[in-house]
Design an enzyme around this catalytic site. Structure first.
Site, PDB file in Angstrom:
ATOM      1  N   ASP A 150      38.629  -7.058 -17.563  1.00  0.00           N
ATOM      2  CA  ASP A 150      37.677  -7.332 -17.400  1.00  0.00           C
ATOM      3  C   ASP A 150      37.100  -6.887 -15.717  1.00  0.00           C
ATOM      4  O   ASP A 150      37.459  -8.031 -15.040  1.00  0.00           O
ATOM      5  CB  ASP A 150      36.077  -8.795 -17.734  1.00  0.00           C
ATOM      6  CG  ASP A 150      35.060  -8.550 -18.017  1.00  0.00           C
ATOM      7  OD1 ASP A 150      34.895  -7.821 -17.130  1.00  0.00           O
ATOM      8  OD2 ASP A 150      34.550  -9.510 -18.187  1.00  0.00           O
ATOM      9  N   ALA A 151      37.098  -5.580 -15.341  1.00  0.00           N
ATOM     10  CA  ALA A 151      37.181  -5.812 -13.817  1.00  0.00           C
ATOM     11  C   ALA A 151      35.798  -4.780 -13.552  1.00  0.00           C
ATOM     12  O   ALA A 151      34.875  -4.759 -12.460  1.00  0.00           O
ATOM     13  CB  ALA A 151      38.326  -4.570 -13.704  1.00  0.00           C
ATOM     14  N   LYS A 152      34.985  -3.921 -13.859  1.00  0.00           N
ATOM     15  CA  LYS A 152      33.325  -3.884 -14.134  1.00  0.00           C
ATOM     16  C   LYS A 152      33.369  -3.369 -12.742  1.00  0.00           C
ATOM     17  O   LYS A 152      32.505  -3.097 -12.118  1.00  0.00           O
ATOM     18  CB  LYS A 152      32.709  -5.126 -13.688  1.00  0.00           C
ATOM     19  CG  LYS A 152      32.615  -6.187 -14.759  1.00  0.00           C
ATOM     20  CD  LYS A 152      31.185  -7.120 -14.865  1.00  0.00           C
ATOM     21  CE  LYS A 152      31.054  -8.559 -15.316  1.00  0.00           C
ATOM     22  NZ  LYS A 152      32.679  -8.507 -16.109  1.00  0.00           N
ATOM     23  N   ARG A 153      34.908  -2.265 -12.581  1.00  0.00           N
ATOM     24  CA  ARG A 153      35.157  -1.240 -11.194  1.00  0.00           C
ATOM     25  C   ARG A 153      33.925  -0.658 -11.230  1.00  0.00           C
ATOM     26  O   ARG A 153      33.582   0.064 -12.394  1.00  0.00           O
ATOM     27  CB  ARG A 153      35.677  -1.512 -11.297  1.00  0.00           C
ATOM     28  CG  ARG A 153      37.385  -1.958 -10.870  1.00  0.00           C
ATOM     29  CD  ARG A 153      36.859  -2.479  -9.958  1.00  0.00           C
ATOM     30  NE  ARG A 153      37.943  -3.278  -8.760  1.00  0.00           N
ATOM     31  CZ  ARG A 153      37.876  -5.243  -9.393  1.00  0.00           C
ATOM     32  NH1 ARG A 153      36.866  -5.510  -9.284  1.00  0.00           N
ATOM     33  NH2 ARG A 153      39.518  -5.566  -8.384  1.00  0.00           N
ATOM     34  N   THR A 155      36.733  -2.977 -18.659  1.00  0.00           N
ATOM     35  CA  THR A 155      35.032  -2.986 -18.892  1.00  0.00           C
ATOM     36  C   THR A 155      34.586  -2.253 -17.103  1.00  0.00           C
ATOM     37  O   THR A 155      35.207  -1.942 -15.584  1.00  0.00           O
ATOM     38  CB  THR A 155      34.637  -3.798 -18.301  1.00  0.00           C
ATOM     39  OG1 THR A 155      34.936  -4.917 -16.487  1.00  0.00           O
ATOM     40  CG2 THR A 155      34.280  -5.037 -18.965  1.00  0.00           C
TER      41      THR A 155
END
Length: 260
Positions: free
Chosen positions: A87-90, A114
């Site tokens: 879960d990084a949401k980069r 993510t």
């Protein structure tokens, strides 16, 4: 094997859609050096009930370089049967995004990550040609602020429907990477779900955030959706074992939203 196939096999083998979130908090766990043993204990006790594990980069980055070492060590010892969603949401452009993809898929060899799709399709492309991997793009997040953009109308469509077009385009182009969406349980209203097609969903918002599992029931979905619980396993009801809590959450999810 494609990622969606691997995840579907795991869900079918366990009868569980539970994604165990790994959000280590040193202040609540006896300090940074207690975190490796904590994570090992959580993983060892919960993996049999887990469709996937989801380490959240923020918690590891907050521990500085030691946190990244802990993350790398942990990833190297994860059960091979269980998909790992980082879960990084980069989100970034051009060369930068290529290096994010190499970092997660090549160096750490996670199964999925993510991403924030706000910068557009071209910024997703560095992640789209990795055999057996997946990305989950933020479509309808679980926070109230998802109403500020994601659930606004642009013409006769919601913004999250424009996000979903990324999934459709990647599928039409037959990209090697599977593309799914993050859809928060707290905001998964009928108005939202009636517009969400059968792409794999990563569903946060259960447990501490108060999402209702009944929102997902009876929708006829066949994609390998997985529902995340983080705090509800790691930092709630501490009189119970992590394995007991994972089993209870897996059973609650299966009762409301059984595997396909």
């Amino acid at each position: 094997m494609r990622y969606a196939e691997k995840l579907a096999q795991r869900i079918n083998a366990t009868g569980s859609r539970l994604c165990v979130g790994l959000d280590p908090r040193p202040d609540d766990s006896g300090g940074i050096e207690a975190i490796p043993d904590l994570l090992k204990k959580v993983i060892d006790e919960t993996w049999e009930h887990a469709a996937a594990f989801k380490p959240n980069m923020a918690y590891f980055e907050a521990m500085g370089l030691r946190g990244l070492e802990i993350l790398e060590e942990m990833l190297g010892n994860m059960p091979k049967e269980v998909p790992i969603i980082l879960d990084a949401k980069r989100s970034d452009i051009g060369e930068t995004q290529k290096y994010y993809a190499r970092s997660y898929f090549e160096n750490w060899n996670v199964d999925a990550v993510t991403l924030n799709p706000f910068l557009g399709y071209d910024t997703m492309e560095p992640f789209l040609d990795w055999e057996g991997k997946a990305i989950y793009i933020l479509a309808v997040t679980s926070n109230p602020g998802s109403a500020d953009f994601q659930r606004q109308m642009v013409g006769d469509r919601y913004v999250f429907e424009l996000v979903q077009d990324i999934c459709k385009r990647a599928k039409a182009e037959q990209r090697k990477t599977d593309v799914g969406m993050v859809v928060g349980l707290t905001n998964a209203s009928e108005d939202v779900l009636s517009r969400i097609e059968d792409f794999p969903l990563l569903i946060p918002g259960l447990g501490a955030q108060g999402g209702d599992l009944e929102n997902m029931a009876g929708k006829g979905r066949t994609a390998p959706d997985t529902i995340n619980v983080s705090r509800g396993i790691m930092y709630k009801e501490m009189e119970k074992s992590y394995g007991q809590k994972a089993k209870e959450w897996a059973e609650k999810i299966a009762a409301a939203y059984p595997p396909a």
